[in-house]
Structures are given as structure tokens and as C-alpha cells.
Design a protein around this motif. Structure first.
Motif, PDB file in Angstrom:
ATOM      1  N   GLY A 242       0.815  -1.215   0.000  1.00  0.00           N
ATOM      2  CA  GLY A 242       0.000   0.000   0.000  1.00  0.00           C
ATOM      3  C   GLY A 242       0.845   1.259   0.000  1.00  0.00           C
ATOM      4  O   GLY A 242       1.944   1.308  -0.559  1.00  0.00           O
ATOM      5  N   ASP A 243       0.336   2.299   0.643  1.00  0.00           N
ATOM      6  CA  ASP A 243       1.076   3.558   0.808  1.00  0.00           C
ATOM      7  C   ASP A 243       1.875   3.435   2.103  1.00  0.00           C
ATOM      8  O   ASP A 243       1.568   4.047   3.116  1.00  0.00           O
ATOM      9  CB  ASP A 243       0.106   4.735   0.874  1.00  0.00           C
ATOM     10  CG  ASP A 243       0.835   6.071   0.873  1.00  0.00           C
ATOM     11  OD1 ASP A 243       2.018   6.095   0.474  1.00  0.00           O
ATOM     12  OD2 ASP A 243       0.242   7.080   1.289  1.00  0.00           O
ATOM     13  N   CYS A 244       2.906   2.635   2.049  1.00  0.00           N
ATOM     14  CA  CYS A 244       3.610   2.151   3.239  1.00  0.00           C
ATOM     15  C   CYS A 244       4.166   3.277   4.119  1.00  0.00           C
ATOM     16  O   CYS A 244       4.789   4.216   3.638  1.00  0.00           O
ATOM     17  CB  CYS A 244       4.753   1.231   2.821  1.00  0.00           C
ATOM     18  SG  CYS A 244       5.603   0.469   4.203  1.00  0.00           S
ATOM     19  N   THR A 245       3.899   3.152   5.420  1.00  0.00           N
ATOM     20  CA  THR A 245       4.493   4.057   6.425  1.00  0.00           C
ATOM     21  C   THR A 245       5.097   3.224   7.550  1.00  0.00           C
ATOM     22  O   THR A 245       5.083   3.612   8.708  1.00  0.00           O
ATOM     23  CB  THR A 245       3.436   5.016   7.003  1.00  0.00           C
ATOM     24  OG1 THR A 245       2.346   4.253   7.559  1.00  0.00           O
ATOM     25  CG2 THR A 245       2.903   5.958   5.935  1.00  0.00           C
ATOM     26  N   ARG A 246       5.628   2.059   7.209  1.00  0.00           N
ATOM     27  CA  ARG A 246       6.149   1.146   8.219  1.00  0.00           C
ATOM     28  C   ARG A 246       7.511   1.538   8.752  1.00  0.00           C
ATOM     29  O   ARG A 246       7.941   1.022   9.779  1.00  0.00           O
ATOM     30  CB  ARG A 246       6.221  -0.279   7.628  1.00  0.00           C
ATOM     31  CG  ARG A 246       4.856  -0.890   7.291  1.00  0.00           C
ATOM     32  CD  ARG A 246       5.034  -2.216   6.570  1.00  0.00           C
ATOM     33  NE  ARG A 246       3.754  -2.884   6.291  1.00  0.00           N
ATOM     34  CZ  ARG A 246       3.011  -2.632   5.224  1.00  0.00           C
ATOM     35  NH1 ARG A 246       3.398  -1.718   4.335  1.00  0.00           N
ATOM     36  NH2 ARG A 246       1.874  -3.281   5.037  1.00  0.00           N
ATOM     37  N   CYS A 247       8.231   2.408   8.055  1.00  0.00           N
ATOM     38  CA  CYS A 247       9.543   2.845   8.540  1.00  0.00           C
ATOM     39  C   CYS A 247       9.740   4.314   8.177  1.00  0.00           C
ATOM     40  O   CYS A 247       8.999   4.880   7.370  1.00  0.00           O
ATOM     41  CB  CYS A 247      10.660   1.961   7.982  1.00  0.00           C
ATOM     42  SG  CYS A 247      11.321   2.485   6.381  1.00  0.00           S
ATOM     43  N   PRO A 248      10.739   4.979   8.752  1.00  0.00           N
ATOM     44  CA  PRO A 248      10.936   6.417   8.534  1.00  0.00           C
ATOM     45  C   PRO A 248      11.211   6.828   7.093  1.00  0.00           C
ATOM     46  O   PRO A 248      11.096   8.006   6.769  1.00  0.00           O
ATOM     47  CB  PRO A 248      12.138   6.740   9.429  1.00  0.00           C
ATOM     48  CG  PRO A 248      12.092   5.733  10.506  1.00  0.00           C
ATOM     49  CD  PRO A 248      11.626   4.478   9.841  1.00  0.00           C
ATOM     50  N   LEU A 249      11.588   5.891   6.219  1.00  0.00           N
ATOM     51  CA  LEU A 249      11.840   6.269   4.832  1.00  0.00           C
ATOM     52  C   LEU A 249      10.604   6.865   4.178  1.00  0.00           C
ATOM     53  O   LEU A 249      10.703   7.643   3.224  1.00  0.00           O
ATOM     54  CB  LEU A 249      12.322   5.058   4.024  1.00  0.00           C
ATOM     55  CG  LEU A 249      13.739   4.546   4.310  1.00  0.00           C
ATOM     56  CD1 LEU A 249      14.078   3.382   3.405  1.00  0.00           C
ATOM     57  CD2 LEU A 249      14.756   5.666   4.148  1.00  0.00           C
ATOM     58  N   ALA A 250       9.432   6.511   4.691  1.00  0.00           N
ATOM     59  CA  ALA A 250       8.189   7.068   4.141  1.00  0.00           C
ATOM     60  C   ALA A 250       8.088   8.563   4.391  1.00  0.00           C
ATOM     61  O   ALA A 250       7.348   9.261   3.700  1.00  0.00           O
ATOM     62  CB  ALA A 250       6.984   6.360   4.753  1.00  0.00           C
ATOM     63  N   TYR A 251       8.831   9.066   5.377  1.00  0.00           N
ATOM     64  CA  TYR A 251       8.731  10.473   5.777  1.00  0.00           C
ATOM     65  C   TYR A 251       9.987  11.259   5.402  1.00  0.00           C
ATOM     66  O   TYR A 251      10.155  12.388   5.815  1.00  0.00           O
ATOM     67  CB  TYR A 251       8.506  10.562   7.292  1.00  0.00           C
ATOM     68  CG  TYR A 251       7.302   9.777   7.748  1.00  0.00           C
ATOM     69  CD1 TYR A 251       6.051  10.381   7.842  1.00  0.00           C
ATOM     70  CD2 TYR A 251       7.414   8.425   8.043  1.00  0.00           C
ATOM     71  CE1 TYR A 251       4.946   9.654   8.241  1.00  0.00           C
ATOM     72  CE2 TYR A 251       6.309   7.690   8.440  1.00  0.00           C
ATOM     73  CZ  TYR A 251       5.078   8.306   8.537  1.00  0.00           C
ATOM     74  OH  TYR A 251       3.983   7.573   8.923  1.00  0.00           O
ATOM     75  N   ALA A 252      10.863  10.644   4.638  1.00  0.00           N
ATOM     76  CA  ALA A 252      12.141  11.276   4.311  1.00  0.00           C
ATOM     77  C   ALA A 252      12.165  11.809   2.885  1.00  0.00           C
ATOM     78  O   ALA A 252      13.201  11.806   2.226  1.00  0.00           O
ATOM     79  CB  ALA A 252      13.287  10.284   4.533  1.00  0.00           C
TER      80      ALA A 252
END
Length: 282
Positions: free
Chosen positions: A105-115
Motif C-alpha cells: 500500500g502507501d507504506c508508512t512502516r519505517c521512517p523512509l516514508a517520511y524522508a
């Protein structure tokens, strides 16, 4: 603080903000439903409220994976999970890969999603490929297009594939992580640890005969060994039922073209194993 460190710190802070306190549940309902980190007093009041009877559902908090200490000894893909007992039929592999992509999906499982990530780079190629290439992670071009190896390193990989007598559409290509690390840095263990579960599924669906690990990072996580690239090259390894060869990452070859000859030796070893012949020069 360097720009890279500041960007990474911001990613972690935004991860906490998104996580908020919605990971704390009581009777199946969130204690809070806030978009930002709640005030310390409010959090304390909720967490240290009178405990519920044992028979009722307790408050459960999930510790973010990246807070765990770095993996001292990485685990190989063969150790992560048992090999599947049955193969996915050829006609169903495309749908099976799509199911994995939808699971991410629109993965937010690790900080890379916010970088600063733009797109998740899942994979590309033939679901029934005999040969699979695994790299480190997406770069800027891949992050923009959502496809692996489409920048300058991707162009070189395409040339390498063509030199083996294959087309890009005949192989399968993926990376250890599916989101671009800030400034193209090496993925951290916790980030790779989140993504490897999906790469493992991809490999078990495609079930290639041969896997080529592109670079030290790919070799590290696929094989679970901390060894120099030079000691891994020129030898056959195993991964998820496939034979695995290690060679240089195309991005490294762009920086040091002198090693292209060595990379070609690695590819020739793969070609011999697969019965491939280089196309005749016109």
C-alpha cells in the motif's frame, strides 16, 4: 548538524507524529485520535489510568521497529522463512505479485516514508523470469518514476542484460528497500528489515533459477554475511532455492569503469549456468 542528518531526524520526528498515540488501544478503541503528539500530561493520564480487569483487553503498545538496536548479524533470506511448499502457477504469478504490492500500500512502516519519498518502487519485469537482479534501493529517477533502475545506473544495467543475450522484459528487477533513502545513503538495518519481508515474497513468487546481487548491500541482506564483495564474487551461493551470484552495482561501475571487465566475468558465470550466449556483434 549536516543536512542529511537533519533530514533523517525530521523523518523520525514525523514518523512519531504520525504514530501519535493511536497505537495505544483500550477495549478495541483508540485512547486518543490526535494528529500530532499529545501533551505529556494527557499521555500520562491515559497510560497510567486505573488498570482494567485482567479478563478485559489490555492496553497494547507496539514499539516502532526502528527503535530496536541495529542487527549485529544479519539473517539470510533462507533463514527468514521456510521455502514455500508449492510453486505459484505461472499463470497466477502476476496476480500474486500485485497482491503483495497492494499489501504494501502507501507504506508508512519505517521512517523512509517520511524522508521525502515520492513513490514506492515495487519491482519490474517478467513474473516468470529465470533471472532476477536485486539492487540496494531506489535513486532519484526511480523515486520519480516508481520503477527500479531507470536512471543512469539503470541504463547500464539494461546494457549488461542485453550483453547477456536477454531483454529487460525477460528478467525481474527489485531492490532491498522500496523507498529512496535520503541522499541515496545505504539503507539502515531496521529499514531493510521492514522491506525484506516483501522482497522475500517477490522472490518466492517469481522463483528465479538465478539471482544476481548487485553490490555489497544486496549481498549482505540476501546472504546474511558480512564479507567483502571481492570474497563473494566468483562463487555460487544459494538464496530461496535459487543460485546466487554477486557482482558490482551498476552505480559503482559508473564511478569506476575499470571494474566493468570484472563485472562481465560475473555475468559470464551466470550465462554459463543458464545456457545463455552473448548476441553476435553485427
Amino acid at each position: 548538524m549536516t543536512g542529511e542528518a537533519e533530514q533523517q531526524l525530521r523523518a523520525y520526528v514525523e514518523y512519531f507524529r504520525d504514530l501519535g498515540v493511536r497505537e495505544f488501544y483500550r477495549r478495541g478503541e483508540p485512547v486518543f485520535a490526535v494528529e500530532t503528539v499529545a501533551p505529556a500530561v494527557a499521555v500520562a493520564s491515559a497510560l497510567f489510568a486505573a488498570p482494567e480487569p485482567v479478563a478485559e483487553r489490555p492496553i497494547v503498545a507496539r514499539k516502532p521497529d526502528f527503535l530496536e538496536p541495529p542487527i549485529a548479524n544479519p539473517v539470510s533470506f533462507d533463514q527468514l522463512a521456510p521455502l514455500p511448499k508449492s510453486r505459484v502457477p505461472a499463470s497466477e504469478k502476476a496476480a500474486a505479485l500485485l497482491a503483495v504490492q497492494q499489501e504494501i500500500g502507501d507504506c508508512t512502516r519505517c521512517p523512509l516514508a517520511y524522508a521525502g519519498r515520492r513513490k514506492i518502487v515495487f519491482g519490474d519485469g517478467n513474473p516468470n523470469a529465470r533471472l532476477m537482479f536485486v539492487g540496494e534501493g531506489p535513486g532519484a529517477d526511480e523515486d520519480t518514476q516508481g520503477l527500479p533502475f531507470v536512471g543512469k545506473a539503470g541504463q547500464l544495467l539494461n546494457n549488461m542484460i542485453a550483453a547477456m543475450g536477454l531483454k529487460r522484459e525477460e528478467v525481474y528487477i527489485a531492490n532491498i528497500v522500496k523507498c529512496r533513502p535520503p541522499n541515496n545513503r545505504v539503507p539502515e538495518p531496521a529499514e531493510a528489515g521492514v522491506c525484506t519481508q516483501f522482497l522475500l515474497q517477490q522472490m518466492d513468487i517469481v522463483q528465479p533459477e538465478v539471482v544476481v546481487a548487485l553490490g555489497a548491500t544486496a549481498a549482505l541482506y540476501l546472504l546474511g554475511v558480512k564479507r567483502s564483495l571481492s570474497s563473494l564474487r566468483g562463487h555460487w551461493h544459494t538464496c530461496r532455492g535459487a543460485k546466487l551470484a554477486v557482482t558490482y552495482h551498476p552505480a559503482f561501475l559508473l564511478r569506476d569503469p575499470r571494474q566493468k571487465g570484472e563485472a562481465w566475468k560475473d555475468l559470464q558465470m551466470v550465462m554459463a549456468e543458464m545456457g545463455l550466449k552473448a548476441p553476435a556483434k553485427g
